[in-house]
Scaffold this active site. Structure first.
Site, short mmCIF file in Angstrom:
data_model
loop_
_atom_site.label_atom_id
_atom_site.label_comp_id
_atom_site.label_asym_id
_atom_site.label_seq_id
_atom_site.Cartn_x
_atom_site.Cartn_y
_atom_site.Cartn_z
N THR A 235 21.91 55.49 65.26
CA THR A 235 20.70 55.63 64.45
C THR A 235 20.29 57.10 64.56
O THR A 235 20.62 57.75 65.55
CB THR A 235 19.60 54.73 65.07
OG1 THR A 235 19.89 53.39 64.71
CG2 THR A 235 18.21 55.10 64.61
N ARG B 113 17.85 41.08 58.39
CA ARG B 113 17.38 41.53 59.71
C ARG B 113 16.71 42.91 59.60
O ARG B 113 17.21 43.80 58.92
CB ARG B 113 18.59 41.59 60.66
CG ARG B 113 18.26 42.02 62.08
CD ARG B 113 18.54 43.50 62.30
NE ARG B 113 18.32 43.89 63.68
CZ ARG B 113 18.25 45.16 64.07
NH1 ARG B 113 18.40 46.14 63.21
NH2 ARG B 113 18.04 45.46 65.32
N VAL B 114 15.60 43.09 60.26
CA VAL B 114 14.92 44.39 60.33
C VAL B 114 14.74 44.74 61.81
O VAL B 114 14.35 43.89 62.60
CB VAL B 114 13.54 44.32 59.63
CG1 VAL B 114 12.75 45.60 59.87
CG2 VAL B 114 13.71 44.09 58.13
N GLY B 115 15.05 45.97 62.17
CA GLY B 115 14.91 46.40 63.56
C GLY B 115 13.60 47.12 63.82
O GLY B 115 12.62 46.99 63.07
N ASP B 116 13.59 47.90 64.87
CA ASP B 116 12.37 48.62 65.27
C ASP B 116 12.07 49.85 64.41
O ASP B 116 10.93 50.30 64.32
CB ASP B 116 12.51 49.09 66.73
CG ASP B 116 13.73 50.02 66.89
OD1 ASP B 116 14.86 49.56 66.62
OD2 ASP B 116 13.55 51.20 67.25
N THR C 180 15.90 54.97 69.73
CA THR C 180 17.14 54.33 69.31
C THR C 180 17.48 53.27 70.35
O THR C 180 17.05 53.37 71.51
CB THR C 180 18.30 55.34 69.16
OG1 THR C 180 19.46 54.63 68.71
CG2 THR C 180 18.61 56.06 70.45
N GLY C 181 18.22 52.26 69.94
CA GLY C 181 18.56 51.18 70.87
C GLY C 181 18.40 49.86 70.16
O GLY C 181 18.09 49.82 68.96
N GLY D 184 16.91 47.10 68.50
CA GLY D 184 15.56 46.90 67.97
C GLY D 184 14.88 45.65 68.49
O GLY D 184 13.67 45.63 68.71
#
Ligand code: ASP
Length: 294
Positions: A161, A189-192, A212-213, A215
């Site tokens: 990311t 899907r949605v991450g952080d 980053t990482g 989510g």
């Protein structure tokens, strides 16, 4: 990190810093830096974004400035070369913070944002998602998350990311991030990354943070806001980032990397993953780029 990635990161740092040097606001520097990375196709964002399990590339991005706490974000946007530019437009041209899905894409089209080139062969060969296989995929996704939460696996699976933080000469901080998500994501899907306070935060009374990482773990701790709150109390960026990442591991078995910049210009690149490709530059010598930070 490949040679091309190293060169691209250095180029991104220089383009962002050059704007700061000419007196531009930190949000311009953050956007410009991220655009170089998105446009390169070398990272999991913009032109290099990975597909979800149905073969479609849906991207997330956000940007925030710390003077008036203005923020913009997009989630699940498709076919856009610079998702961070769409996030900036949400911030500047609407009364909203987050637009999602096809209507976020429609919004980008309305503003005639550059289109993402069509994916290479590798992306086109991604599996489709017949309904009958959904249960199997859910299991697979859960197994993958379990593996990814082991620190040594995370960076190999959740690759690259992109993000940036900056402080301008007026004392305003900004943060941004952009991603194609993680490996084996269910469609939708949605991450952080597009969630303000999770993947990014910027506040002139605290500092700027870009994460980053995985989510799914970062969201549950609202990591960016947690770090910013501690900075607001005067804490040191490196110590703060380490403490919050330790909390992430302890409470939700997560691992992550953080770019942290305090309002007075102290910064830290901190990760409890095996590697984190990142860099910094303050305008003298050459930009520092590495994939491990102490
Ligand atoms: N944070 C991103 C996400 O969960 C992935 C990453 O940073 O590698 O979507």
């Amino acid at each position: 990190m490949t040679k091309a990635q190293r060169a691209c990161l250095a180029e991104a740092l220089v383009s962002g810093y050059d704007l700061l040097r000419r007196g531009a606001p930190s949000i311009d520097a953050v956007e410009a830096t991220i655009r170089v990375l998105e446009g390169s196709g070398l990272f999991n964002a913009g032109c290099g974004a990975r597909p979800q399990l149905d073969g479609t590339r849906r991207m997330d991005a956000s940007i925030m400035e710390g003077r008036d706490l203005r923020a913009g974000a997009v989630a699940g946007i498709e076919g856009v070369r610079y998702p961070v530019a769409a996030a900036r437009l949400v911030m500047e041209e609407t009364a909203h913070v987050l637009l999602v899905g096809p209507l976020a894409t429609h919004f980008a089209r309305h503003f005639k944002l550059d289109r993402q080139p069509s994916p290479g062969k590798r992306v086109q060969r991604t599996v489709s998602l017949p309904r009958a296989r959904l249960t199997g995929l859910q299991r697979k996704t859960r197994d993958l998350f379990a593996q990814m939460q082991k620190p040594s696996r995370l960076r190999r699976e959740a690759r690259e990311t992109v993000g940036a933080v900056a402080l301008d000469r007026d004392g305003t901080v900004a943060a941004g991030a952009s991603t194609g998500g993680i490996a084996l994501m269910l469609p939708g899907r949605v991450g952080d990354t597009p969630l303000i306070g999770c993947g990014v935060y910027a506040d002139n009374e605290a500092g700027a943070v870009s994460m980053t990482g995985l989510g799914e773990s970062i969201i549950r701790i609202a990591v960016a806001k947690e770090i910013a709150d501690r900075l607001a109390g005067g804490a040191n960026p490196a110590t703060t980032a380490r403490l919050v990442l330790a909390k992430l591991t302890k409470r939700v078995q997560g691992s992550a990397g953080a770019l942290v910049l305090s309002r007075d210009g102290r910064f830290a690149i901190t990760h409890n993953t095996a590697r984190m490709t990142a860099g910094y530059w303050s305008g003298t010598g050459r930009p520092v780029v590495a994939d491990r930070f102490p």
